[in-house]
Write a protein that holds these residues in place. Structure first.
Motif, PDB file in Angstrom:
ATOM      1  N   THR A 264       2.685  10.063  -8.559  1.00 23.88           N
ATOM      2  CA  THR A 264       3.225  11.313  -7.852  1.00 23.88           C
ATOM      3  C   THR A 264       2.110  12.389  -8.202  1.00 23.88           C
ATOM      4  OG1 THR A 264       4.289  11.615  -9.736  1.00 23.88           O
ATOM      5  CG2 THR A 264       5.520  10.460  -8.141  1.00 23.88           C
ATOM      6  N   THR A 265       1.559  12.692  -9.379  1.00 28.02           N
ATOM      7  CA  THR A 265       0.971  13.781  -9.548  1.00 28.02           C
ATOM      8  C   THR A 265      -0.546  13.534  -9.254  1.00 28.02           C
ATOM      9  OG1 THR A 265       0.350  12.711 -11.916  1.00 28.02           O
ATOM     10  CG2 THR A 265       2.210  14.309 -11.848  1.00 28.02           C
ATOM     11  N   GLY A 266      -0.911  12.410  -9.107  1.00 21.82           N
ATOM     12  CA  GLY A 266      -2.266  11.961  -8.529  1.00 21.82           C
ATOM     13  C   GLY A 266      -2.424  11.980  -7.149  1.00 21.82           C
ATOM     14  N   GLY A 267      -1.333  12.048  -6.582  1.00 21.59           N
ATOM     15  CA  GLY A 267      -1.375  12.426  -5.058  1.00 21.59           C
ATOM     16  C   GLY A 267      -1.174  11.086  -4.189  1.00 21.59           C
ATOM     17  N   PHE A 268      -0.762   9.885  -4.792  1.00 16.28           N
ATOM     18  CA  PHE A 268      -0.675   8.779  -3.803  1.00 16.28           C
ATOM     19  C   PHE A 268       0.592   8.548  -3.124  1.00 16.28           C
ATOM     20  CE2 PHE A 268       1.179   4.416  -3.571  1.00 16.28           C
ATOM     21  CZ  PHE A 268      -0.042   3.804  -2.674  1.00 16.28           C
ATOM     22  N   VAL A 269       1.568   9.050  -3.814  1.00 17.36           N
ATOM     23  CA  VAL A 269       3.061   9.089  -3.181  1.00 17.36           C
ATOM     24  C   VAL A 269       2.744  10.072  -1.955  1.00 17.36           C
ATOM     25  CG1 VAL A 269       5.323   9.729  -3.279  1.00 17.36           C
ATOM     26  CG2 VAL A 269       4.407   8.262  -4.868  1.00 17.36           C
ATOM     27  N   THR A 270       2.050  11.174  -2.184  1.00 16.49           N
ATOM     28  CA  THR A 270       1.905  12.226  -1.162  1.00 16.49           C
ATOM     29  C   THR A 270       1.252  11.869   0.054  1.00 16.49           C
ATOM     30  OG1 THR A 270       1.936  14.012  -2.868  1.00 16.49           O
ATOM     31  CG2 THR A 270       1.193  14.609  -0.807  1.00 16.49           C
ATOM     32  N   LYS A 271       0.106  11.063  -0.157  1.00 18.71           N
ATOM     33  CA  LYS A 271      -0.648  10.327   0.906  1.00 18.71           C
ATOM     34  C   LYS A 271       0.296   9.309   1.643  1.00 18.71           C
ATOM     35  CE  LYS A 271      -4.109   9.792   3.472  1.00 18.71           C
ATOM     36  NZ  LYS A 271      -4.499  10.852   4.484  1.00 18.71           N
ATOM     37  N   TYR A 272       0.648   8.465   0.904  1.00 20.35           N
ATOM     38  CA  TYR A 272       1.566   7.289   1.157  1.00 20.35           C
ATOM     39  C   TYR A 272       2.868   7.824   2.228  1.00 20.35           C
ATOM     40  CZ  TYR A 272       4.479   3.176   1.767  1.00 20.35           C
ATOM     41  OH  TYR A 272       5.146   2.125   2.111  1.00 20.35           O
ATOM     42  N   ALA A 273       3.488   8.771   1.681  1.00 17.17           N
ATOM     43  CA  ALA A 273       4.794   9.154   2.466  1.00 17.17           C
ATOM     44  C   ALA A 273       4.371   9.869   3.842  1.00 17.17           C
ATOM     45  CB  ALA A 273       5.377   9.993   1.403  1.00 17.17           C
ATOM     46  N   THR A 274       3.062  10.426   3.820  1.00 15.72           N
ATOM     47  CA  THR A 274       2.962  11.122   4.905  1.00 15.72           C
ATOM     48  C   THR A 274       2.095  10.345   6.119  1.00 15.72           C
ATOM     49  OG1 THR A 274       1.037  12.309   3.805  1.00 15.72           O
ATOM     50  CG2 THR A 274       2.969  13.258   3.689  1.00 15.72           C
ATOM     51  N   THR A 275       1.875   9.191   5.870  1.00 16.08           N
ATOM     52  CA  THR A 275       1.108   8.350   6.854  1.00 16.08           C
ATOM     53  C   THR A 275       1.889   8.110   7.859  1.00 16.08           C
ATOM     54  OG1 THR A 275       1.988   6.292   5.634  1.00 16.08           O
ATOM     55  CG2 THR A 275      -0.211   7.381   4.961  1.00 16.08           C
ATOM     56  N   ASP A 276       1.581   7.616   9.069  1.00 16.00           N
ATOM     57  CA  ASP A 276       2.424   7.241  10.275  1.00 16.00           C
ATOM     58  C   ASP A 276       3.311   6.305  10.115  1.00 16.00           C
ATOM     59  OD1 ASP A 276       0.817   9.072  11.575  1.00 16.00           O
ATOM     60  OD2 ASP A 276      -0.761   7.323  12.494  1.00 16.00           O
ATOM     61  N   GLY A 277       3.050   5.212   9.238  1.00 19.16           N
ATOM     62  CA  GLY A 277       4.013   4.266   9.007  1.00 19.16           C
ATOM     63  C   GLY A 277       5.415   4.798   8.170  1.00 19.16           C
ATOM     64  N   VAL A 278       5.235   5.808   7.423  1.00 20.00           N
ATOM     65  CA  VAL A 278       6.577   6.389   6.842  1.00 20.00           C
ATOM     66  C   VAL A 278       6.882   7.866   7.616  1.00 20.00           C
ATOM     67  CG1 VAL A 278       7.421   6.996   4.847  1.00 20.00           C
ATOM     68  CG2 VAL A 278       5.738   5.387   4.748  1.00 20.00           C
ATOM     69  N   GLY A 279       5.988   8.457   7.673  1.00 23.81           N
ATOM     70  CA  GLY A 279       6.215   9.709   8.669  1.00 23.81           C
ATOM     71  C   GLY A 279       6.700  10.880   8.131  1.00 23.81           C
ATOM     72  N   PHE A 280       6.871  11.161   6.840  1.00 24.88           N
ATOM     73  CA  PHE A 280       7.314  12.552   6.448  1.00 24.88           C
ATOM     74  C   PHE A 280       6.328  13.574   6.515  1.00 24.88           C
ATOM     75  CE2 PHE A 280       9.735   9.525   3.815  1.00 24.88           C
ATOM     76  CZ  PHE A 280      11.229  10.038   3.950  1.00 24.88           C
ATOM     77  N   SER A 281       6.678  14.627   6.641  1.00 21.13           N
ATOM     78  CA  SER A 281       5.889  15.843   6.692  1.00 21.13           C
ATOM     79  C   SER A 281       5.390  16.094   5.503  1.00 21.13           C
ATOM     80  CB  SER A 281       6.553  17.154   7.355  1.00 21.13           C
ATOM     81  OG  SER A 281       7.360  17.660   6.436  1.00 21.13           O
ATOM     82  N   GLN A 282       4.227  16.800   5.269  1.00 19.46           N
ATOM     83  CA  GLN A 282       3.506  17.247   3.956  1.00 19.46           C
ATOM     84  C   GLN A 282       4.416  18.208   3.198  1.00 19.46           C
ATOM     85  OE1 GLN A 282      -0.163  19.255   4.902  1.00 19.46           O
ATOM     86  NE2 GLN A 282      -1.213  17.112   5.196  1.00 19.46           N
ATOM     87  N   THR A 283       5.125  19.116   3.960  1.00 26.03           N
ATOM     88  CA  THR A 283       6.047  19.981   3.279  1.00 26.03           C
ATOM     89  C   THR A 283       7.119  19.230   2.572  1.00 26.03           C
ATOM     90  OG1 THR A 283       5.280  21.856   4.600  1.00 26.03           O
ATOM     91  CG2 THR A 283       7.469  22.176   3.572  1.00 26.03           C
TER      92      THR A 283
END
Length: 459
Positions: A264-283
């Motif tokens: 989470t702190t290293g950005g992996f979940v941030t990147k993964y969850a905002t990809t097209d396959g999952v689709g959450f917004s950055q915010t």
């Protein structure tokens, strides 16, 4: 505070409050700076500094810059440990705090690859290395400042204050970046200039942290060390000659929590969850991580009390069991595309992070003898960060790209947590041990719980 360092109760309590606040705000500032970089590496650095490498390789390079700084943490720990045992805990804390803040602010001013070419990523990496050197010394000093000032029966709680700085720093960082992406500079504005603001804000925090740190006295143990300094050998040499197995085991205790935390702190979940396959917004993702940071904060505070009640080792075990149990559900719930389930995933995962992190300062400080304590604590922490978190986002990204599934990432997290669970089971819980220089004979004996020869120093 140990029995050999008496003080009137009101003066002692006032001093402990100042120390707690100083260690808390210092680590909060340091880790705000550190997590801001990690989030930016997930969201913008691949495009702004590594674009010629392409999207996939560029993102791996951006995550790799997170890991590069970890390789320099042991160097920072060596320097801070040596001088911390020679010149004092507070001195090192002020130096690392200012250095981290300056490096972070300068990152916010680096032109992009499009503007100055390959010089841009080179400058980024150099400043990231400076961040790593600073982080290598920060935590050890904060841990010793908090625990060596504390009453024997409250070291777990006192040691949780510098630990609280990590989720607080993450909470502050993710909150500020969420504000930038969702309100102040959404869309292209964030990529153009909005991402720089959280870096530049660290200048304000440096002044506050520096003032607080200067108002705190050094620890009673260090004052004893100063008196006997002429008799002491180089702390680093003694550490590696007599305590190397303990350093390795202490590092492995931290590795599982650090690897898990950097999802989470290293950005992996941030990147993964905002990809097209999952689709959450950055915010949305940043706000969910902010919620997870709050849970991490609360569970870390609770773990400090638990460490004093049931012991450091038992609290650790609870935390690692939760991390192992939630490694797979973390991604299963995110993959549903439900915002509520993502909050649930990050919240439950963060409980394990808090319970396996809060007791660390007290456990580490009680493991090492007084005259080499700063060196032992700082170097063990830095090596654990290298083994655990240095390239955790990069490894996770590579596993995802190679296998096409987060199951491989979850297996990796389970493996790291199991290693740490075994490692913490090897050491004794030493609640209440006298931390003073005069008690080094006891401090050197009875470290190992099972299967190891009793650990001693023979001068």
């Amino acid at each position: 505070m140990t029995a050999t360092h008496e003080a009137t109760p009101p003066a002692q309590k006032a001093n402990q409050r100042r120390v707690a606040f100083a260690s808390l705000i210092g680590t909060t500032i340091e880790w705000y700076d550190y997590f801001t970089y990690s989030t930016a590496a997930a969201l913008v650095f691949a495009h702004l500094y590594f674009a010629p490498a392409g999207d996939g390789v560029g993102q791996l390079l951006a995550f790799a810059t997170i890991g590069i700084s970890f390789l320099f943490r042991p160097v920072g720990a060596f320097l801070s440990g040596h001088f911390g045992d020679k010149l004092g805990r507070r001195f090192i804390l002020v130096v690392t705090l200012v250095t981290m803040g300056v490096a972070t602010a300068l990152i916010g001013l680096i032109p992009t690859y499009e503007t100055i070419g390959v010089t841009a990523p080179i400058l980024l990496i150099l400043l990231r290395i400076i961040q790593g050197l600073s982080a290598g010394g920060e935590w050890g000093g904060a841990a010793l400042l908090a625990v060596e000032h504390a009453d024997d029966s409250h070291r777990g709680r006192a040691g949780s204050y510098p630990q609280l700085g990590v989720p607080l720093g993450m909470l502050l960082s993710s909150g500020v970046i969420a504000l930038m992406t969702g309100v102040i500079s959404p869309g292209e504005a964030f990529m153009e200039w909005g991402w720089r603001v959280p870096f530049l804000l660290s200048v304000v925090l440096i002044g506050v942290g520096y003032w607080v740190r200067r108002s705190v006295e050094d620890t009673p143990v260090f004052k004893e060390i100063q008196v006997e300094s002429a008799k002491r050998k180089a702390p680093i040499l003694v550490l590696f000659k007599k305590h190397l197995p303990l350093v390795i085991v202490a590092a492995l205790i931290f590795a599982g929590n650090n690897a898990s935390g950097y999802m989470t702190t290293g950005g992996f979940v941030t990147k993964y969850a905002t990809t097209d396959g999952v689709g959450f917004s950055q915010t949305d993702v940043l706000l969910a991580i902010t919620f997870g940071s709050f849970v991490w904060l609360v569970s870390t505070a609770v773990s400090g009390y638990l460490a004093d009640r049931i012991g450091r080792v038992r609290t650790y075990v609870c935390g690692f069991v939760i991390l192992i149990a939630t490694a797979f559900p973390l991604f299963w719930l995110i993959d549903t595309g439900s915002l509520g389930l993502m909050y649930l995933a990050l919240g439950t995962f963060s409980v394990g992070l808090g319970l396996s992190y809060g007791p660390q300062a007290a456990l580490y400080v009680e493991l090492f003898p007084a005259s080499i304590r700063f060196s032992g604590v700082a170097i063990s922490y830095a090596l654990g960060a290298v083994i655990g978190g240095a390239f955790a986002p990069t490894i996770a990204q590579a596993l995802l790209q190679a296998t096409g599934t987060t199951a491989s990432v979850s297996f990796y997290l389970v493996g790291m947590s199991v290693i740490s669970l075994v490692a913490v089971s090897l050491v004794r819980d030493r609640r209440g041990i006298d931390l003073s220089v005069g008690n080094e004979a006891e401090q050197n004996a009875g470290v190992w719980r099972v299967g190891w020869e009793e650990h001693r120093i023979v001068d």
